[in-house]
Design a protein around this motif. Sequence first.
Motif, PDB file in Angstrom:
ATOM      1  N   PHE A  75       0.828  -1.197   0.000  1.00  0.00           N
ATOM      2  CA  PHE A  75       0.000   0.000   0.000  1.00  0.00           C
ATOM      3  C   PHE A  75       0.862   1.246   0.000  1.00  0.00           C
ATOM      4  O   PHE A  75       1.930   1.277   0.613  1.00  0.00           O
ATOM      5  CB  PHE A  75      -0.882   0.044   1.256  1.00  0.00           C
ATOM      6  N   ASP A  76       0.365   2.277  -0.671  1.00  0.00           N
ATOM      7  CA  ASP A  76       0.911   3.630  -0.541  1.00  0.00           C
ATOM      8  C   ASP A  76      -0.020   4.332   0.426  1.00  0.00           C
ATOM      9  O   ASP A  76      -1.210   4.487   0.161  1.00  0.00           O
ATOM     10  CB  ASP A  76       0.930   4.343  -1.894  1.00  0.00           C
ATOM     11  N   ALA A  77       0.529   4.719   1.546  1.00  0.00           N
ATOM     12  CA  ALA A  77      -0.265   5.421   2.570  1.00  0.00           C
ATOM     13  C   ALA A  77       0.331   6.804   2.790  1.00  0.00           C
ATOM     14  O   ALA A  77       0.632   7.207   3.898  1.00  0.00           O
ATOM     15  CB  ALA A  77      -0.284   4.629   3.865  1.00  0.00           C
ATOM     16  N   THR A  78       0.522   7.539   1.696  1.00  0.00           N
ATOM     17  CA  THR A  78       1.051   8.889   1.778  1.00  0.00           C
ATOM     18  C   THR A  78       0.167   9.712   2.706  1.00  0.00           C
ATOM     19  O   THR A  78      -1.064   9.674   2.576  1.00  0.00           O
ATOM     20  CB  THR A  78       1.109   9.523   0.371  1.00  0.00           C
ATOM     21  N   PRO A  79       0.758  10.429   3.647  1.00  0.00           N
ATOM     22  CA  PRO A  79      -0.054  11.234   4.572  1.00  0.00           C
ATOM     23  C   PRO A  79      -1.040  12.134   3.816  1.00  0.00           C
ATOM     24  O   PRO A  79      -0.687  12.771   2.833  1.00  0.00           O
ATOM     25  CB  PRO A  79       0.994  12.064   5.322  1.00  0.00           C
ATOM     26  N   GLY A  80      -2.272  12.105   4.270  1.00  0.00           N
ATOM     27  CA  GLY A  80      -3.311  12.925   3.661  1.00  0.00           C
ATOM     28  C   GLY A  80      -4.084  12.204   2.576  1.00  0.00           C
ATOM     29  O   GLY A  80      -5.120  12.670   2.131  1.00  0.00           O
ATOM     30  N   ASP A  81      -3.578  11.063   2.112  1.00  0.00           N
ATOM     31  CA  ASP A  81      -4.260  10.280   1.089  1.00  0.00           C
ATOM     32  C   ASP A  81      -4.845   9.023   1.711  1.00  0.00           C
ATOM     33  O   ASP A  81      -4.425   8.592   2.776  1.00  0.00           O
ATOM     34  CB  ASP A  81      -3.298   9.876  -0.029  1.00  0.00           C
ATOM     35  N   SER A  82      -5.792   8.426   1.008  1.00  0.00           N
ATOM     36  CA  SER A  82      -6.315   7.150   1.485  1.00  0.00           C
ATOM     37  C   SER A  82      -5.361   6.039   1.053  1.00  0.00           C
ATOM     38  O   SER A  82      -4.533   6.216   0.162  1.00  0.00           O
ATOM     39  CB  SER A  82      -7.716   6.906   0.925  1.00  0.00           C
ATOM     40  N   GLU A  83      -5.476   4.918   1.688  1.00  0.00           N
ATOM     41  CA  GLU A  83      -4.665   3.740   1.406  1.00  0.00           C
ATOM     42  C   GLU A  83      -4.896   3.301  -0.043  1.00  0.00           C
ATOM     43  O   GLU A  83      -6.035   3.153  -0.473  1.00  0.00           O
ATOM     44  CB  GLU A  83      -5.150   2.680   2.389  1.00  0.00           C
ATOM     45  N   THR A  84      -3.801   3.097  -0.797  1.00  0.00           N
ATOM     46  CA  THR A  84      -3.900   2.703  -2.201  1.00  0.00           C
ATOM     47  C   THR A  84      -3.068   1.460  -2.450  1.00  0.00           C
ATOM     48  O   THR A  84      -1.885   1.424  -2.105  1.00  0.00           O
ATOM     49  CB  THR A  84      -3.363   3.838  -3.111  1.00  0.00           C
ATOM     50  N   VAL A  85      -3.668   0.426  -3.059  1.00  0.00           N
ATOM     51  CA  VAL A  85      -2.918  -0.778  -3.424  1.00  0.00           C
ATOM     52  C   VAL A  85      -1.970  -0.419  -4.565  1.00  0.00           C
ATOM     53  O   VAL A  85      -2.387   0.133  -5.586  1.00  0.00           O
ATOM     54  CB  VAL A  85      -3.852  -1.920  -3.872  1.00  0.00           C
ATOM     55  N   VAL A  86      -0.675  -0.729  -4.389  1.00  0.00           N
ATOM     56  CA  VAL A  86       0.317  -0.448  -5.428  1.00  0.00           C
ATOM     57  C   VAL A  86       1.094  -1.701  -5.825  1.00  0.00           C
ATOM     58  O   VAL A  86       1.891  -1.661  -6.757  1.00  0.00           O
ATOM     59  CB  VAL A  86       1.288   0.680  -5.007  1.00  0.00           C
ATOM     60  N   GLY A  87       0.856  -2.816  -5.128  1.00  0.00           N
ATOM     61  CA  GLY A  87       1.546  -4.048  -5.471  1.00  0.00           C
ATOM     62  C   GLY A  87       0.894  -5.249  -4.817  1.00  0.00           C
ATOM     63  O   GLY A  87       0.153  -5.124  -3.844  1.00  0.00           O
ATOM     64  N   THR A  88       1.189  -6.432  -5.377  1.00  0.00           N
ATOM     65  CA  THR A  88       0.639  -7.679  -4.866  1.00  0.00           C
ATOM     66  C   THR A  88       1.682  -8.788  -4.976  1.00  0.00           C
ATOM     67  O   THR A  88       2.569  -8.740  -5.831  1.00  0.00           O
ATOM     68  CB  THR A  88      -0.601  -8.137  -5.667  1.00  0.00           C
ATOM     69  N   VAL A  89       1.553  -9.781  -4.130  1.00  0.00           N
ATOM     70  CA  VAL A  89       2.318 -11.019  -4.268  1.00  0.00           C
ATOM     71  C   VAL A  89       1.536 -12.103  -3.543  1.00  0.00           C
ATOM     72  O   VAL A  89       0.912 -11.855  -2.512  1.00  0.00           O
ATOM     73  CB  VAL A  89       3.765 -10.904  -3.729  1.00  0.00           C
ATOM     74  N   GLN A  90       1.554 -13.296  -4.121  1.00  0.00           N
ATOM     75  CA  GLN A  90       0.843 -14.421  -3.523  1.00  0.00           C
ATOM     76  C   GLN A  90       1.851 -15.533  -3.232  1.00  0.00           C
ATOM     77  O   GLN A  90       2.701 -15.844  -4.071  1.00  0.00           O
ATOM     78  CB  GLN A  90      -0.244 -14.929  -4.466  1.00  0.00           C
ATOM     79  N   ILE A  91       1.755 -16.101  -2.053  1.00  0.00           N
ATOM     80  CA  ILE A  91       2.578 -17.240  -1.660  1.00  0.00           C
ATOM     81  C   ILE A  91       1.743 -18.491  -1.905  1.00  0.00           C
ATOM     82  O   ILE A  91       0.665 -18.650  -1.324  1.00  0.00           O
ATOM     83  CB  ILE A  91       2.968 -17.141  -0.170  1.00  0.00           C
ATOM     84  N   GLN A  92       2.250 -19.349  -2.802  1.00  0.00           N
ATOM     85  CA  GLN A  92       1.502 -20.526  -3.208  1.00  0.00           C
ATOM     86  C   GLN A  92       2.249 -21.777  -2.754  1.00  0.00           C
ATOM     87  O   GLN A  92       3.353 -22.051  -3.234  1.00  0.00           O
ATOM     88  CB  GLN A  92       1.314 -20.532  -4.725  1.00  0.00           C
ATOM     89  N   ALA A  93       1.646 -22.513  -1.825  1.00  0.00           N
ATOM     90  CA  ALA A  93       2.257 -23.736  -1.317  1.00  0.00           C
ATOM     91  C   ALA A  93       2.445 -24.735  -2.458  1.00  0.00           C
ATOM     92  O   ALA A  93       1.593 -24.856  -3.335  1.00  0.00           O
ATOM     93  CB  ALA A  93       1.373 -24.342  -0.232  1.00  0.00           C
ATOM     94  N   MET A  94       3.575 -25.419  -2.434  1.00  0.00           N
ATOM     95  CA  MET A  94       3.864 -26.434  -3.448  1.00  0.00           C
ATOM     96  C   MET A  94       3.865 -27.809  -2.787  1.00  0.00           C
ATOM     97  O   MET A  94       4.017 -27.922  -1.571  1.00  0.00           O
ATOM     98  CB  MET A  94       5.216 -26.143  -4.109  1.00  0.00           C
ATOM     99  N   GLN A  95       3.716 -28.836  -3.609  1.00  0.00           N
ATOM    100  CA  GLN A  95       3.733 -30.195  -3.080  1.00  0.00           C
ATOM    101  C   GLN A  95       5.055 -30.460  -2.372  1.00  0.00           C
ATOM    102  O   GLN A  95       6.104 -29.990  -2.801  1.00  0.00           O
ATOM    103  CB  GLN A  95       3.526 -31.206  -4.198  1.00  0.00           C
ATOM    104  N   GLY A  96       4.990 -31.197  -1.313  1.00  0.00           N
ATOM    105  CA  GLY A  96       6.189 -31.525  -0.557  1.00  0.00           C
ATOM    106  C   GLY A  96       6.315 -30.711   0.712  1.00  0.00           C
ATOM    107  O   GLY A  96       7.019 -31.089   1.630  1.00  0.00           O
TER     108      GLY A  96
END
Length: 182
Positions: free
Chosen positions: A71-92
């Motif tokens: 999130f970009d939480a620049t003071p005075g602004d609302s919270e904005t999504v600027v990036g994502t990442v997902q952790i995906q469990a693998m077999q084993g």
Amino acid sequence: MVQDSVFYVREVALDDLKHNVSAHAVINGAYRSEGGWTTEKDLVSGERVTLQDVEDFVRTNGKPNTLLYAFDATPGDSETVVGTVQIQAMQGGQEAELGLFSVSPAYQSRGVGGRLVRAAFERMKDLGFTVAVIHVLETRVELLTWYRKLGFEETGERIPFVWPEMLKVKDVCFITLKKKLV
């Protein structure tokens, strides 16, 4: 006076459904836009994810995959999504893959991606994983270089693109990279 952006990363919660439209735009913007250095628009067609996919990822977070937002939480602004990442469990059980890794083109080269990946590494360790895995299109030399700087090493494994009908370039494969989490 200009305020610097304040970035932070956290695991998503059901309350983050309100960010679905912006998260959807960030993911597809990073993968399929004209701007940014991570785009695959010349290699792959179509959306990377649908709005329904994003909703499903948020609603099922932690079962079995874990989604983080930057999130970009620049003071005075609302919270904005600027990036994502997902952790995906693998077999084993010891390895987990980084997926849906995206940073809005407007926020690339500002440290957001590094912060997201480091947060994902920490969360992976908390979840008991010992190895991070990522798959990168073999033609994406700049991304491969960036991941090597983060400590990833190529395994020699090449796997076919999951949705070959979306490829604009024939015979492009993913290269598998791994990093031990210490």
